[in-house]
Design an enzyme around this catalytic site. Sequence first.
Site, PDB file in Angstrom:
ATOM      1  N   ASP A  98      43.620 -87.168   4.444  1.00 40.67           N
ATOM      2  CA  ASP A  98      44.254 -86.857   5.083  1.00 40.67           C
ATOM      3  C   ASP A  98      43.979 -85.847   6.514  1.00 40.67           C
ATOM      4  O   ASP A  98      44.791 -84.966   7.171  1.00 40.67           O
ATOM      5  CB  ASP A  98      44.308 -85.297   3.976  1.00 40.67           C
ATOM      6  CG  ASP A  98      43.117 -84.838   3.860  1.00 40.67           C
ATOM      7  OD1 ASP A  98      41.986 -85.331   4.481  1.00 40.67           O
ATOM      8  OD2 ASP A  98      42.938 -83.453   3.989  1.00 40.67           O
ATOM      9  N   SER A 106      33.610 -90.975   2.783  1.00 40.93           N
ATOM     10  CA  SER A 106      33.491 -89.196   2.994  1.00 40.93           C
ATOM     11  C   SER A 106      32.757 -89.130   4.197  1.00 40.93           C
ATOM     12  O   SER A 106      31.836 -89.163   4.141  1.00 40.93           O
ATOM     13  CB  SER A 106      33.693 -88.519   1.677  1.00 40.93           C
ATOM     14  OG  SER A 106      32.984 -86.751   2.080  1.00 40.93           O
ATOM     15  N   GLU A 158      37.264 -84.785   0.543  1.00 36.58           N
ATOM     16  CA  GLU A 158      38.129 -84.369   0.423  1.00 36.58           C
ATOM     17  C   GLU A 158      39.190 -83.845   1.226  1.00 36.58           C
ATOM     18  O   GLU A 158      39.953 -84.332   2.268  1.00 36.58           O
ATOM     19  CB  GLU A 158      36.831 -82.964   1.464  1.00 36.58           C
ATOM     20  CG  GLU A 158      35.874 -82.461   1.005  1.00 36.58           C
ATOM     21  CD  GLU A 158      34.862 -82.591   2.128  1.00 36.58           C
ATOM     22  OE1 GLU A 158      35.129 -80.768   2.210  1.00 36.58           O
ATOM     23  OE2 GLU A 158      34.140 -82.973   2.767  1.00 36.58           O
ATOM     24  N   ASP A 194      39.352 -90.909   0.982  1.00 33.63           N
ATOM     25  CA  ASP A 194      38.904 -90.623   1.920  1.00 33.63           C
ATOM     26  C   ASP A 194      38.866 -89.298   0.173  1.00 33.63           C
ATOM     27  O   ASP A 194      39.114 -88.731  -0.540  1.00 33.63           O
ATOM     28  CB  ASP A 194      40.043 -89.191   3.056  1.00 33.63           C
ATOM     29  CG  ASP A 194      39.238 -87.798   3.523  1.00 33.63           C
ATOM     30  OD1 ASP A 194      38.063 -87.859   2.886  1.00 33.63           O
ATOM     31  OD2 ASP A 194      40.029 -87.016   3.245  1.00 33.63           O
TER      32      ASP A 194
HETATM   33 MG    MG Z   1      40.168 -84.858   4.368  1.00 37.67          MG
END
Ligand code: MG
Length: 200
Positions: free
Chosen positions: A152, A90, A9, A7
């Site tokens: 995340d 992403s 961000e 990922d």
């Molecule tokens: Mg993220």
Amino acid sequence: MYITCLDLEGVLVPEIWIEFADAAGIPELKKTTRDEPDYDKLMKYRIDILNEHGLGLKEIQETIEKIDPLPGAKDFLDKLRANGQVIIISDTFSQFAMPLMKKLGYPTIFCNELTVSDDDKITGYKMRCDKTKLTTVKALQSCGFQTIASGDSYNDLGMIENSKAGFLFRTTDEIKAKYPNLQAFEEYTDLYDTIISAQK
Ligand SMILES: [Mg+2]
């Protein structure tokens, strides 16, 4: 044959919209999917605000250029790429990611795209496919790769749970509590060591 899918961000760079809201001085742009779960509605809200402030793509990219990757992110990524293939998967937009990819040494990134008018205004956006992250790891698996994934957020869980190995990184306490079976890391060195071990 392994491909590591990361990922962007929250893992390698800060949340782009939140940083952008600060850099541009437009607090209304801090609204995220946590406040507005309807992504289409949220994007239309954001695009309206950008247009109200007369921000075209060029100005937005200039502001995003002031955002730096998270401390240690580039070293982590460089080390990982020296040991195998890495793809950043992403849900951001290629036009936003571009200035950050320069700072990360131009890694491969699969993301979505904004539609932009001839006079440089953002008019909309196009998602690559449905369930972008999960669909991408499944496609990689279908052509002979095993995937290792880390992210995340909620939208990373599909690729994390459907990979040979998957890890949470700098996630929330809520996600950790809901997914106690997933290993969660805070430091790049721990994530790196675990990814390398998973490839053996
Ligand atoms: Mg993220």
